[in-house]
Enzyme design. Sequence first.
Site, mmCIF file in Angstrom:
data_model
loop_
_atom_site.group_PDB
_atom_site.id
_atom_site.type_symbol
_atom_site.label_atom_id
_atom_site.label_comp_id
_atom_site.label_asym_id
_atom_site.label_seq_id
_atom_site.Cartn_x
_atom_site.Cartn_y
_atom_site.Cartn_z
ATOM 1 N N ASP A 73 -0.202 5.152 1.070
ATOM 2 C CA ASP A 73 -0.454 6.055 2.199
ATOM 3 C C ASP A 73 -0.510 5.291 3.514
ATOM 4 O O ASP A 73 -1.251 4.321 3.656
ATOM 5 C CB ASP A 73 -1.784 6.790 2.007
ATOM 6 C CG ASP A 73 -1.811 7.623 0.739
ATOM 7 O OD1 ASP A 73 -0.779 8.212 0.401
ATOM 8 O OD2 ASP A 73 -2.880 7.680 0.097
ATOM 9 N N ASP B 111 0.861 -1.171 0.000
ATOM 10 C CA ASP B 111 0.000 0.000 0.000
ATOM 11 C C ASP B 111 0.910 1.236 0.000
ATOM 12 O O ASP B 111 2.121 1.120 0.226
ATOM 13 C CB ASP B 111 -0.888 -0.040 1.252
ATOM 14 C CG ASP B 111 -1.752 1.188 1.393
ATOM 15 O OD1 ASP B 111 -2.401 1.577 0.411
ATOM 16 O OD2 ASP B 111 -1.779 1.766 2.501
#
Length: 225
Positions: free
Chosen positions: A15, A13
């Site tokens: 953020d 991922d």
Amino acid sequence: MSILKRFPALIFDFDGTLTDSAPDITLGLNRLLAQEGRRELPLSMVHHMIGDGAGRLVEQAFAATGVALTPAELGPMTARYLAIYGALPVDRSCIYPDVVDTLTALKQAGHRLGLCTNKPAGISVDLLGELGLDTLFDAVAGGDSVARRKPHPDPLLFVMDRLGVDAGGAVMVGDNANDVAAARGAGVPAVAVAYGYPRMPLAELGADIIIDRFADLPTALARLV
């Protein structure tokens, strides 16, 4: 079995996992809200809005100020937010500690690295370049790369296909329930970082392993082998 043989592909991922992007996301949202005569939102509130894509982020931000955007308003408003956010200067200090060294070591060990984020793909690729991380990643899926975003497994499967692996050769590393749900749907293990934007107690994420520091990732992967 070696870590490389078990997990030739490592998918991350963005953020809250690789970067602390919340301050810039908050700045971009508040500039948009100010243009619309709305009050600014505190960083602590925006933390809980991150992870579901730009459209949902903008929708939640306006709702927090008392405005319910219509579907016809949401698209243009999201485009305006993305233009503001995309124009912000990038500070490499937003990269979490140990991320660069750990990713570099994993890449040099032979792993193929992928990015699976709900950010738009174009902005994600641009950010990787500005952060000096672009050479580390072999495939990128954004929230607009396929029809359904995380928590659906489709974007994760998209990245896995481009990395040339099936569920037996990949692991997902993220910070919130969307990442774990996507991993479960794709049939791959999930590692969660403890320092991101989980929006729920860490114990409730359902990850296979939770790590406190990004540098702990190789040890976590060895435990999953």
